[in-house]
Design a protein around this motif. Structure first.
Motif: not given
Length: 81
Positions: A68, A70-72, A74-78
């Motif tokens: 979870y 790690s997924d979160e 990943y969502q922060l990547e620009k």
């Protein structure tokens, strides 16, 4: 792995639970000494199985939480153009 040990208070509580179980479910009186002996047997012969299952459950929960996170992250990547 170290031996499974209970404090005196924990052991007393577990012995009382065994005695209550024998009385209510099996309609048998289980003396203090017998309950103590039975608890020692269960702990020695079966305790590791319960311990290991607890480890597996904790490991699965930790894996789920790390996935979870790690997924979160990943969502922060620009986007990098």
């Amino acid at each position: 792995m170290s031996e499974i040990k209970f404090s005196s208070a924990q052991k007393e509580l577990l012995v009382q639970k065994l005695q209550r179980y024998f009385a209510s479910e099996l309609d048998q009186d289980l003396a203090q000494f017998d309950a103590d002996f039975l608890l020692d047997f269960f702990t020695k012969e079966m305790g590791n199985h319960y311990y290991n299952q607890g480890i597996y459950d904790a490991q699965q929960l930790l894996t789920e939480k790390l996935d979870y996170i790690s997924d979160e992250m990943y969502q922060l990547e620009k986007p990098a153009n």
